[in-house]
Write an enzyme that holds these catalytic residues in place. Structure first.
Site, PDB file in Angstrom:
ATOM      1  N   ASP A 395       5.328  75.470 -10.884  1.00 30.43           N
ATOM      2  CA  ASP A 395       4.998  74.527  -9.835  1.00 30.43           C
ATOM      3  C   ASP A 395       3.491  74.560  -9.655  1.00 30.43           C
ATOM      4  OD1 ASP A 395       5.272  72.949  -7.514  1.00 30.43           O
ATOM      5  OD2 ASP A 395       4.901  74.763  -6.352  1.00 30.43           O
ATOM      6  N   ARG A 568     -11.250  67.220  -9.479  1.00 30.14           N
ATOM      7  CA  ARG A 568     -10.702  65.923  -9.112  1.00 30.14           C
ATOM      8  C   ARG A 568     -11.881  65.043  -8.737  1.00 30.14           C
ATOM      9  NH1 ARG A 568      -5.461  66.350  -5.533  1.00 30.14           N
ATOM     10  NH2 ARG A 568      -4.406  68.033  -6.609  1.00 30.14           N
ATOM     11  N   LYS A 758      12.942  68.131 -11.066  1.00 26.32           N
ATOM     12  CA  LYS A 758      12.441  69.352 -11.694  1.00 26.32           C
ATOM     13  C   LYS A 758      13.601  70.077 -12.362  1.00 26.32           C
ATOM     14  CE  LYS A 758       8.750  70.210  -8.347  1.00 26.32           C
ATOM     15  NZ  LYS A 758       8.198  71.161  -7.422  1.00 26.32           N
TER      16      LYS A 758
END
Lengths: 1066, 339
Positions: A395, A568, A758
């Site tokens: 994750d 980012r 997932k």
């Protein structure tokens, strides 16, 4: 007709809910519909069904069932050994397992009750009533206050906020901790008590982002509702005092419950191997019994052998049915040889797993001083599986990254501004690489840029900044460092304190929300002097086409460099709106917001129209910092041959030169065609590139990490994944294409996944060819289904609650601990248990083989070769402790070497030590030794006068000599395999042999009053008085170990010796 | 204070055991140890093998089958089971001295004393002199538990019932006259069997203990008359009985019958002609068995057995050869780990 048909169809796959259980005045009949109650049940047993259900589950295990059968046979049939020998260990194993499972279920009951008995407020006929959560019925109107979680899926009817919205966070559902805005159903805010309305919604389904509903106020027309009106169970209400909602899905039908997968018992590959070996040995056992039974009757058919005069049958035996006799004989042989599959192996394996798991929780390297906790082991069944992992699913938030964004740098008009040190903000800011002459103009642009950062966001100020995404907070904080502080909202005004400590106010006119397709957001504000400005920030790809090209050229280089650094990046643009332009935009936006149909599309069109012709000011770079040593850990795992799939975007996972294949909503939208068609095209294209074109040379042979082959990374998002999984009839085709692409990529990223998605991905990989071992690691409730689905689930003891930890098999404080857990502990546990299993089968094969061979010399009469005490004690006392000590302490390579050479992990990959070839080797070794023991003594006994006084030895001496050789050989064999001799190993190995000698003396030295037959009386002592017996014992031990010694010497040491490695480190 | 406490409770113990860092010996079998070791072991084995082989060669064995299958055999006349109290003769001559002490064995083949039901068919409590079990023998003795009149059989069971009952007398023919070779019947059974494991009931005369019981059907005389001449060799401690009760491991077996240790024959059997008189009672032909007598002397390793000597020689030379092979292998690969 058509209309009717349509309605019928809708009724089948939808449910009708009467808000507050009040029927519509218009409808004549009101049938209260039946829905399930709001109870969550995750436990498996109740008090009543525990015993039968648990016993049933346990005896479904092939081994337990087998031992039960053997026990029953021993009870029923006259057999050579007592039922206690197999009954007692079986009882022990069953009881211990039942207690353990019962305790675990009790814990689940407790957790369920906590949720089910939680008190909530329900509106009943205008009165507020407190009710236990489990008593909520579909149709109830429920009140939820701030920071409470929703007790079931609700449609938002009324909110305490003025703008008819509420904020929720869905961290425990999909891991997104941002605040999402949900809307009330329009026109319902008045008179909840008397509201009569029906909700017609689809049947429960697990997709978190899909919800289609029609809401009808009985008289008024239909309204269509979407996911933005639905509050999910498990989500938490934020920044809203209280809301009212009507329950639409309850209990096990809520989207959260449908996303939750029951915790099924996980079995390790080793256990599957054991079962396979068990079957082989079962076949050996049955064929041995068959051979002996056949032989017995063939031999008896010879004249004089059926019933020689010296061994007459009793009357009962004579009368018995021949076939029944054959059958009981067969069963007796089964019992005689059943030691080949010992219960003690299961006991030892269980003990090894249980005790072995302590080493994980004891390991001080897993101790994290920050949270004052070490590793936690929830299941000990999977220790060895840690050494077999092929796919790692991780994750993102909180696991790979720390989920705390940091403003790194910005770039204004092509000039780079690095945030050197927050203490010297002004200086740091002014020193630029720009020309001095432009300083004046530059300062204006700088301030504009910083104002943009301060205004263009949805951050709220409340004891710090709260925002839907941590990036926004990072940007606002970044602007603060440079002197522009966002002070918060005051009614509709945004207040910003500038560098001169003056407060500027801007009226917020419109927020053009962020969405993943546009990948940008804008605000329209009016400054004090009346200028109307639009500020827009977004991904470079979504901003660049909307600004002038020369501005792009100045900035794009910086943006690209920042992106490759793993930051980012966001671009910031602005434009001034004239009052006409604004009036037009304002009207468009208002109209679109009020539209009843296709609101999304209409809004999007207006947004796109407004966000044009902007001027690019600059770009920002924000870092989502990786966890400590995250990159190193992932790299080590990849070197160890594992494939890392991540549900995040962390660029450092991609090595430079990795080609990215992207399959997201964005790439699919580009074509402007139907998504499915585009998906097909893209998939085929990627498949061609990743699977077909580069000959995918498996680099396993070279074992070099940096291979010449092009590495691919693959990115997919949740929406696209659901397209892949459930698009059309040929989705299986897509699925296999997708899987093949993924398997050829070194790294796969999956973004914006629902928990079940997932799990679906994990499941897809788990069930692909070769059924690879998967490991999921996560820290939030949204990872639970993934953790449960994978072979091994690892929880991080992070900040997002304990859900993941509770449902995981192992919990560790930090991601970096995964390296030692897998490469160190996992590898060792696998080697230990694999050796344990092989050794157990081997030692029992050469234990029982002589007993089988003896049947040829005793008229196939089930005569045991060994005394009953030896038969029982062999696995329990004489040979059990050394292997247990080995399987707990062995370190064939020491921990540091395992950690520093990740490639060693590949040596045990794919269950290397428990495949058929090693199994065959051990079996052959057992057969060789068994034959040797038996026939060696057989040749010695061709003249049974073995003592210097001429006296002869009988059958018990024969068996005792064989047994002595056996015990010494199997123990010494283990001693030879031991690479790591601690004092415990010394103690148990030599202690076992000494104990055997001592026991034999003791057992044969006394007339035991409780025994009927003193058959071993002085047999052992007499054996030791015979020189020939000594000589044959030594000879046979040496001869049976000779092949092993040779192999040991001739085989080159595969790994550097630990001591040598330590020296090189120094 | 609180924090420190937490730390001590939660932090794992830093001991060698919990951290898997116990000091350990990591043996490495290097060529320098293994090759000399192999040579040494090999030489030792060859040495033992030679000793065993020579010892075994020096043991003299004389085996004679007396089942009476061949018509030429003197015992042929006795092979008919209906013929009771038949005696036959077995004659042989020795050209040299048969060195003593000579052990006299009888051997049976194709006789499965090792069968489970046969072996279990005895009552050890009875045989240890427990009078309770004289009245009610255990059921494992069936069908030799009670006779047709429900009298308990003592000693009960197949094993005791089938006791070997051929008897032998050995004569040396000296100048045409038969000279009896004295047999020693002591010390043929295990000392512990004779002195501890098997006990007669402590009743005198022994006969009284057997009141109300019957002898095994195959026996010609009851247990208390097995050796009337010597009370210490009578009843359950009769050494012939003890030898029989120790079950043979294999279907072809021999059991010690007598030792020749006395008088003129203490040094062995001198060269000459001998005649063995056999009271032929024990039927074996019905199940295809054979009977034989064996004269043998013994050494420190027991009776004659070539197997051990040869096995030691083979394994010893194997070790030496392998050490040579290893030497060559290591010379070629330059002792990779011995630096």
């Amino acid at each position: 007709y058509l209309h009717c048909f349509g309605r019928d169809e809708r009724r089948v796959d939808s449910r009708t809910i009467y808000v507050g259980h009040r029927p519509c005045p218009a409808t004549d009949t009101f049938i209260p519909p039946k829905f399930c109650d709001n109870r969550i049940v995750s436990s498996k047993y109740t008090v009543w069904n525990f015993l039968p259900k648990n016993l049933f589950e346990q005896f479904r295990r092939i081994a337990n069932f087998y031992f039960l059968i053997i026990f029953l046979v021993q009870v029923i049939v006259d057999t050579p050994t007592s039922p206690v020998t197999s009954g007692l260990p079986l009882f022990f194993v069953i009881t211990v397992t039942a207690i353990k499972q019962g305790y675990e279920d009790w814990l689940r009951h407790k957790a369920d009750n906590e949720v089910n008995k939680y008190l909530v407020t329900v509106l009943e006929d205008g009165r507020r009533a407190r009710k236990e959560s489990e008593k909520i019925k579909v149709g109830d109107v429920v009140e939820v206050v701030e920071d409470e979680t929703f007790p079931c899926d609700l449609i938002l009817l009324q909110s305490s906020r003025e703008d008819e919205t509420c904020f929720v966070t869905t961290a425990s559902l999909d891991g997104e901790s941002n605040h999402k805005t949900h809307y009330t159903v329009p026109d319902t805010e008045k008179g909840l008590e008397s509201l009569s309305a029906t909700v017609e919604c689809e049947q429960p389904q697990p997709d978190l982002y899909k919800f289609v509903t029609f809401f009808s106020l009985c008289v008024v027309s239909l309204r269509s509702l979407g996911p933005e009106n639905l509050l999910l169970k498990g989500a938490t209400l934020k920044n809203t005092q209280k809301i009212y909602g009507v329950a639409v899905y309850s209990g096990m039908e809520t989207k959260m419950a449908l996303n939750y997968q029951g915790k099924s018992q996980k079995r390790s590959v080793v256990e599957k191997s054991i079962n396979a070996f068990l079957l082989v040995y079962l076949c050996i056992l049955v064929s041995k019994a068959l051979v002996c039974t056949t032989l017995k009757y063939v031999w008896q058919s010879q004249p004089g052998q059926e019933e020689p005069w010296y061994n007459q049958k009793t009357q009962k035996e004579k009368d018995a049915n021949l076939y029944l006799n054959m059958f009981t004989d067969f069963l007796s042989f089964m019992v005689l040889f059943n030691f080949i599959i010992p219960v003690s192996m299961y006991v030892t394996v269980e003990m090894q797993k249980f005790l072995g798991s302590f080493f994980i929780s004891w390991d001080k390297d897993f101790f994290d001083p920050e949270i004052q906790e070490g590793a936690l082991v929830n299941t000990s069944d999977l220790n060895e599986e840690l050494g077999q992992v092929e796919y790692v699913f991780t994750d993102k938030t909180g696991t790979l990254t720390q989920n705390s964004m940091e403003f790194i740098e910005c770039c204004i008009d092509g000039f780079q501004y690095k945030n050197r040190d927050s203490s010297t903000e002004l200086d740091g800011f002014c020193v630029t690489d720009g020309p001095v002459s432009m300083l004046q103009q530059k300062a204006g642009r700088e301030e504009l840029f910083l104002r943009a950062l301060c205004l263009c966001h949805t951050v709220q100020v409340k004891e710090g900044f709260i925002a839907s995404s941590p990036d926004e907070v990072a940007l606002v904080k970044g602007a603060m460092k440079y002197g522009f502080t966002f002070l918060g909202m005051e009614s509709k005004n945004m207040r910003v304190m500038n560098r001169d400590k003056d407060v500027e106010t801007y009226e917020l006119l419109h927020v053009l929300n962020f969405d993943p397709v546009r990948r940008r957001m804008s605000v329209i504000v009016r400054s004090k002097c009346g200028d109307i400005m639009l500020f827009c920030k977004g991904a470079d790809s979504s901003i660049f086409p909307r600004v002038r090209q020369e501005e792009v050229d100045r900035i794009s280089m910086h943006v690209e460099r920042n992106a490759t650094e793993g930051y980012r990046t966001l671009c910031v643009a602005y434009k001034l709106l004239s009052s006409e332009e604004y009036a037009q935009a304002d009207a468009g936006l208002r109209e679109a917001r009020l539209a009843l149909d296709d609101r999304e599309e209409k809004l999007m069109a207006v947004y796109n129209q407004v966000e044009t012709g902007m001027s690019l000011i600059g770009a920002t770079a924000v870092e989502d910092r990786l966890q400590e040593e995250a990159a190193e850990t992932m790299e080590a795992l990849q070197r160890a041959g594992m494939k890392v799939w991540s549900t995040c975007y962390a660029c450092r996972l991609f090595q430079r030169g990795t080609e990215l294949l992207e399959l997201t909503v964005r790439t699919l939208e580009d074509g402007g065609r139907r998504r499915e068609e585009r998906l097909h095209e893209v998939l085929l294209d990627y498949h061609k590139r990743a699977v077909q074109d580069p000959p995918p040379v498996k680099t396993r042979v070279t074992r070099s990490w940096t291979s010449a082959k092009q590495d691919y990374g693959f990115i997919i998002d949740g929406a696209t994944l659901s397209l892949v999984f459930n698009s059309s009839p040929d989705s299986s085709h897509y699925k296999s294409l997708f899987l093949q692409i993924c398997q050829n990529c070194t790294t796969v990223l999956c973004c914006r996944m629902a928990p079940l998605q997932k799990a679906q991905i994990v499941n897809m990989v788990k069930n692909s060819k070769g059924s690879p071992i998967t490991l999921s690691i996560g820290d939030g409730a949204n990872d639970v289904s993934m953790i449960l689905e994978a072979h091994i689930g690892i929880g991080i003891k992070g900040k997002e609650g304990r859900q993941a930890v509770r449902n995981s098999d192992y919990a560790i404080p930090k991601l970096k601990h995964l390296k030692k857990l897998l490469l160190g502990h996992g590898h060792l546990y696998y080697v230990r248990i694999a050796h344990l299993v092989q050794y157990f089968f081997y030692k029992n094969l050469c234990f029982i083989l002589p007993q089988f061979l003896y049947q040829f010399f005793c008229g196939s009469s089930q005569q045991p070769l060994y005394d009953a005490a030896y038969l029982t004690m062999y696995n329990i006392c004489f040979t059990s402790m050394p292997i247990l000590a080995y399987s707990l302490l062995e370190q064939h390579i020491c921990m540091e070497v395992l950690m520093s050479n990740a490639t060693l992990y590949r040596d045990v990959a794919k269950n290397a030590m428990l495949r058929w070839s090693p199994f065959l080797y051990w079996t052959l070794l057992g057969v060789y030794q068994g034959l040797l023991f038996f026939f060696g003594v057989r040749f010695l006994f061709s003249n049974p006068a073995l003592q210097d006084n001429g006296q002869v030895f009988g059958n018990w001496s024969y068996g005792t000599i064989v047994f002595t050789v056996l015990v010494f050989t199997v123990t010494l064999k283990l001693a030879m395999d031991t690479r790591h001799w601690t004092w415990i190993n010394h103690f148990v190995i030599w202690g076992s042999l000494a104990f055997y000698m001592f026991f034999s003396f003791f057992w044969g030295g006394i007339i035991w009053p409780f025994l009927r037959q003193q058959r071993l009386y002085f047999v052992f002592a007499n054996m030791l008085r015979s020189v020939s017996a000594w000589l044959v014992i030594i000879l046979l031990i040496l001869l049976s170990l000779l092949p092993e010694i040779l192999l040991l010497v001739l085989r080159k040491p595969r790994w550097p010796h630990s001591r040598q490695v330590r020296y090189t480190h120094i | 204070m609180m924090k420190e406490e937490l730390e001590t409770t939660n932090r794992p113990d830093n001991t060698a055991f919990t951290q898997q860092r116990l000091p350990a010996w990591q043996p490495m079998l290097s060529a320098g140890i293994v090759i000399p070791g192999f040579v040494l072991i090999g030489l030792a084995f060859i040495g033992i093998g030679v000793a065993l082989f020579i010892t075994s060669q020096n043991i003299t064995v004389l085996e004679k089958d007396y089942t009476g299958v061949e018509t030429t055999s003197d015992c042929y006349k006795c092979s008919n089971p209906s013929d009771k109290n038949c005696t036959c003769k077995l004659e042989f001559s020795l050209s040299t001295l048969f060195e003593g002490p000579v052990f006299f064995y009888y051997g049976l083949s194709n006789y499965f004393q090792s069968q489970r039901s046969y072996g279990a068919s005895k009552d050890e409590y009875q045989l240890s002199g427990d009078l309770d079990y004289f009245k009610t023998p255990i059921s494992a003795c069936s069908p030799y538990q009670y006779d047709a009149n429900q009298n308990p059989i003592v000693p009960c069971g197949s094993l005791a019932n089938s006791m070997f009952n051929d008897t032998f007398k050995l004569y040396q023919i000296v100048n045409g006259t038969k000279k009896l070779v004295p047999f020693d019947g002591k010390g043929i059974a295990w000392w512990t069997d004779y002195n501890i494991k098997y006990r007669n009931p402590s009743v005198t005369p022994l006969k009284n203990a057997f009141n109300g019981t019957v002898k095994p059907s195959f026996w010609s005389k009851p247990a208390y008359e097995l050796d009337t001449s010597d009370p210490s060799n009578n009843g359950f401690v009769n050494q012939d009985f003890l030898v029989w009760m120790r079950r043979a491991a294999l279907p072809d077996f021999r059991k010690l019958y007598r030792r020749i240790t006395e008088g003129d024959y203490a040094r062995g059997l001198p060269a000459g002609n001998y005649s063995l008189e056999i009271a032929y009672n024990y039927p074996v032909l019905s199940f295809g068995g054979r009977k034989k007598v064996v004269f043998s002397n013994v050494s420190w390793m027991g009776g004659k057995n070539q197997f051990l000597g040869i096995a030691y020689l083979v394994v010893g030379s194997l070790c030496v050869v392998m050490s040579m092979v290893m030497l060559i292998v290591y010379a070629k690969f330059k002792f990779p780990e011995d630096d």
